[in-house]
Every structure is written in C-alpha cells, then in structure tokens.
Design an enzyme around this catalytic site. Sequence first.
Site, PDB file in Angstrom:
ATOM      1  N   GLU A 195      70.704  46.584  41.018  1.00 57.20           N
ATOM      2  CA  GLU A 195      69.257  46.641  40.592  1.00 57.20           C
ATOM      3  C   GLU A 195      68.420  47.037  41.722  1.00 57.20           C
ATOM      4  OE1 GLU A 195      68.516  42.199  40.240  1.00 57.20           O
ATOM      5  OE2 GLU A 195      67.968  42.195  42.462  1.00 57.20           O
ATOM      6  N   CYS A 196      68.300  48.520  41.527  1.00 55.45           N
ATOM      7  CA  CYS A 196      67.743  49.451  42.798  1.00 55.45           C
ATOM      8  C   CYS A 196      66.279  49.814  42.309  1.00 55.45           C
ATOM      9  CB  CYS A 196      68.604  50.752  43.010  1.00 55.45           C
ATOM     10  SG  CYS A 196      70.102  50.454  43.648  1.00 55.45           S
ATOM     11  N   GLY A 197      65.526  50.081  43.556  1.00 53.24           N
ATOM     12  CA  GLY A 197      64.199  50.417  43.181  1.00 53.24           C
ATOM     13  C   GLY A 197      63.792  51.940  43.774  1.00 53.24           C
ATOM     14  N   ARG A 198      63.675  51.708  45.152  1.00 50.88           N
ATOM     15  CA  ARG A 198      63.238  52.603  45.726  1.00 50.88           C
ATOM     16  C   ARG A 198      63.973  53.960  45.395  1.00 50.88           C
ATOM     17  NH1 ARG A 198      60.195  52.344  50.566  1.00 50.88           N
ATOM     18  NH2 ARG A 198      60.653  50.230  50.782  1.00 50.88           N
TER      19      ARG A 198
ATOM     20  N   TYR B 108      57.031  52.044  45.800  1.00 50.63           N
ATOM     21  CA  TYR B 108      56.432  50.869  46.837  1.00 50.63           C
ATOM     22  C   TYR B 108      54.969  51.731  47.487  1.00 50.63           C
ATOM     23  CZ  TYR B 108      60.706  48.465  46.397  1.00 50.63           C
ATOM     24  OH  TYR B 108      61.630  47.732  46.125  1.00 50.63           O
TER      25      TYR B 108
ATOM     26  N   CYS C  27      37.556  52.620  57.228  1.00 50.68           N
ATOM     27  CA  CYS C  27      36.944  52.361  58.611  1.00 50.68           C
ATOM     28  C   CYS C  27      37.598  51.564  59.350  1.00 50.68           C
ATOM     29  CB  CYS C  27      35.417  51.822  58.440  1.00 50.68           C
ATOM     30  SG  CYS C  27      35.639  50.260  57.091  1.00 50.68           S
TER      31      CYS C  27
ATOM     32  N   GLY D  99      68.689  48.260  47.261  1.00 54.31           N
ATOM     33  CA  GLY D  99      68.657  48.571  48.536  1.00 54.31           C
ATOM     34  C   GLY D  99      69.103  50.018  49.234  1.00 54.31           C
TER      35      GLY D  99
HETATM   36  C1  PLP Z   1      65.965  40.897  44.838  1.00 54.11           C
HETATM   37  C2  PLP Z   1      65.793  42.331  45.108  1.00 54.11           C
HETATM   38  N1  PLP Z   1      66.380  43.050  44.244  1.00 54.11           N
HETATM   39  C3  PLP Z   1      66.220  44.557  44.347  1.00 54.11           C
HETATM   40  C4  PLP Z   1      65.089  44.833  45.245  1.00 54.11           C
HETATM   41  C5  PLP Z   1      64.842  46.291  45.198  1.00 54.11           C
HETATM   42  O1  PLP Z   1      65.237  46.779  46.542  1.00 54.11           O
HETATM   43  P1  PLP Z   1      65.375  48.544  46.655  1.00 54.11           P
HETATM   44  O2  PLP Z   1      63.962  49.070  46.335  1.00 54.11           O
HETATM   45  O3  PLP Z   1      65.424  48.541  48.241  1.00 54.11           O
HETATM   46  O4  PLP Z   1      66.426  49.093  45.972  1.00 54.11           O
HETATM   47  C6  PLP Z   1      64.436  44.219  46.163  1.00 54.11           C
HETATM   48  C7  PLP Z   1      63.730  44.608  47.041  1.00 54.11           C
HETATM   49  O5  PLP Z   1      62.846  44.023  47.755  1.00 54.11           O
HETATM   50  C8  PLP Z   1      64.945  42.745  45.997  1.00 54.11           C
HETATM   51  O6  PLP Z   1      64.076  41.957  46.717  1.00 54.11           O
END
Ligand code: PLP
Length: 401
Positions: free
Chosen positions: A270-273, A380, A351, A232
């Site tokens: 568990e981070c992504g963005r 993303y 278009c 998040g």
């Molecule tokens: C369960 C869960 N964990 C981790 C993430 C990763 O979130 P972020 O990319 O905001 O760090 C998400 C994103 O939707 C999620 O749904």
Amino acid sequence: MDRITQAIDKLTAKQDEHTPLCAYIYDLASLRDHANEIVSALPRNCEFYYAAKANPEERILETLAPLVDGFEAASGGELNWLHQCQPKMPLIFGGPGKLISDLSYAIDIDIEAIHVESLLELRRIASLCSQKQRSCRILLRMNIGLDGIEHTRLTMGGKPTPFGLDVDALDSAIAIIREQPHIELLGFHFHLMSHQLNPQRHLALMKLYFRTFKRWCRDYDLNLSLLNVGGGIGIDYAHPEQRFDWREFCAELANLIEQESMTKINIRFECGRFVTANAGCYVMQVLDIKQSHGEWFAIGHGGTHHFRTPAAQSHDHPFFVHSRSPVTAESEPETSPSIKAQNVTLVGQLCTPKDVLARQQYIDKLNLGDYLVFTQAGAYAWNISHQNFLMHAAPEMVFLD
Ligand SMILES: Cc1ncc(COP(=O)(O)O)c(C=O)c1O
C-alpha cells in the site's frame, strides 16, 4: 519536463497580467506509465494498493483506478471520499483513532479489510458486527521490534508509537477473534517505515515480515491468506535523478518469496509517495526579487501554505526556472530587479521565516515574472498544507492527459 513547460506557456498565454501564475500541474500520462511499470514488475502473488493519503485528487484516483488493485484510506473522511469517487474499487481502512461511526460505515460498505490498530478497536468492531449481524474482514496491524534493520528518516514502529498492536497484545487479540464468529482474520499488516531509498534494506524488512508472519501462523495455528507489507518506498528529494530501483527490488523480492516459501500467501503493498510524487509540479511565478543583509531572496506567488513538503521534510526542494517570454507588464517599473549567477533563497508570500521552499540555491538567471517550477510535488504536498493561513487564493489545479 517539456510537457510541464508547454503547459505553463499555455496557461500564461491566457493569463491576465495582474494574476501571476500559481498552480499545481499534474502529468497524468506519466502517472499512468509509472503505475503500469510498478504493477507489472510485481511478483505473481503480490497486489498493489494506492495509499490515497499521498494525494487523493479525484483525477489521480481516476487515473490509478484501472491499474491498481485497490485504495487504502487512513480516515473516515478518506474512506467516504474514496467510496464516493470510485464506488467499485476495493478499499482497505487503517489508521489510529477510528471513530465508531467510521468503523460502522466500513462494515456497511463491506470493506475489503479493516486494519486494526488496538485491542479496543478490535472490541468495537466485534460489538458492531454483533449488533449488525454482519461480518468483517480484518488484518491486525503489528508493531514489531526492528533488531538488525536499518531505520529510515521516518520510522513508525520498533519503538513506542500509536500505531498497531504490540506483540504481547497478540494473545488477547487472537482470543477476541476466536470468540467472535463475525470477524474474519485475513492476516497481518506492517507499515514500520517510510522514506525507504534502498532496495536491499527494504528486502531485509520484507524478510523480517515474512518470518514473523510464518512464526505467528505456526504459534497460533492460523491459516492466513494475506500479508500487508505497507508502503514506504521513498523519493530522494536531494538527488532527484536517483530513483528507488523498483524493478531490481521486485526481481529480488520474487526470489525471497520462493526462498521463504511465501508463494501461497497474498502479499499486498500500500504505497503512496512513490506512486504520485513525480507526477506533480508546483509552480510559482516570481513576484519580487530582493536582497536582505547581503542575501538574495526570490518571492513567489504561493508558498508553504500550498506546498508544505519542503518545510515538513526540512529539505531544499528540487526546482528549475522556466523563463517568462520577454514581456514586461505595463504596470511594472522599467528597472526591475533581476539576478545573475547568485545563490538565492526561494520563499513564498507568508509572514513567517519558515515559508522557505529552498535555501541558497545557485541560479544562473532570474527575472521578475519567471516561473519557479518545483518538481516531485505530487505527493504529501497540497493536501498536507495549511491552506487557510493568511487566506491567500488557492493554486490552479491543472491535469495534463
Ligand atoms: C499505514 C500506512 N500505510 C501506507 C502509508 C504510505 O506510505 P508511503 O507514502 O511512504 O508509501 C503510510 C504512510 O504514512 C501509512 O501510515
């Protein structure tokens, strides 16, 4: 950004004049540095998993694998892919609506943990474990109230959502787990919001998680070892120079862990963005420049079918212009349109009027063939885009190392 512009120049030196550039360029060296900084700032009892939904490219996984503790999968497809690409990496598996076949596969590969999203899913895992006579480690994903906590633009808890269990389902969940010797409850999982830009607000959320975790351990007499606090951490696309101060966050988190007596609990992120966003750029070469009803438009080679992030987030995506070396393609007319000191809307080739990457952006100078370089495009982005719409060719994928 020098590495990116040098890469563009290199790519275009090889380019044939009829195929304008359209590419994702990833800087793996900067991704490695950033991931190192993230992980090294963490308090002692914290782990860091990468949420692969942000960007599951093989080279990204390969770069992160030696640095992070594991990967998070949010679908059976992702789980398969992650296990194929990095068979030795610890994996965790979350997300609503898991297929029975996905759960079965997760148990077979002895996954680190499944994040249980509903009572039905818990019963399915219990029944699979009995059939297989195999054990499975789980976390209960919980959707708790967020009283007193500031929401972000993307809040997936504290209100009705398909994610996790409500607090009033906890009695039943614990009863199911107590009856099933093959299920090992390791702890609880929370992911209640993404796009968090403020370290203090995120610390307040962590405090709420810690207190809830301790209360449930007390109330249910549970001896749990793990708290997953989700991901998040956000990216400020409107002010790209402003970054979430991860060091400050981690320093204060260490104090909070002490104050809340959480030092013996394994705290997992568990981070992504936040991990990959800054490592990628999306580049479109300018195909056309035109005026419509008094407004300027630049049409790039590509669009939201490759790079849906600005449309998905309803924002103007940060970018810069990299000028093409002054060669005019032989096939171009001599008087090509160009722009000086104008507001321009940057669009793609689709278009639909929704194919906009940034609206009314002031640009000093723009010529045909210049490159629009959209930064912060590593998360993303390609993988959330409607890639088949209009059957345009895919962008080149370039990985700098
Ligand atoms: C369960 C869960 N964990 C981790 C993430 C990763 O979130 P972020 O990319 O905001 O760090 C998400 C994103 O939707 C999620 O749904």
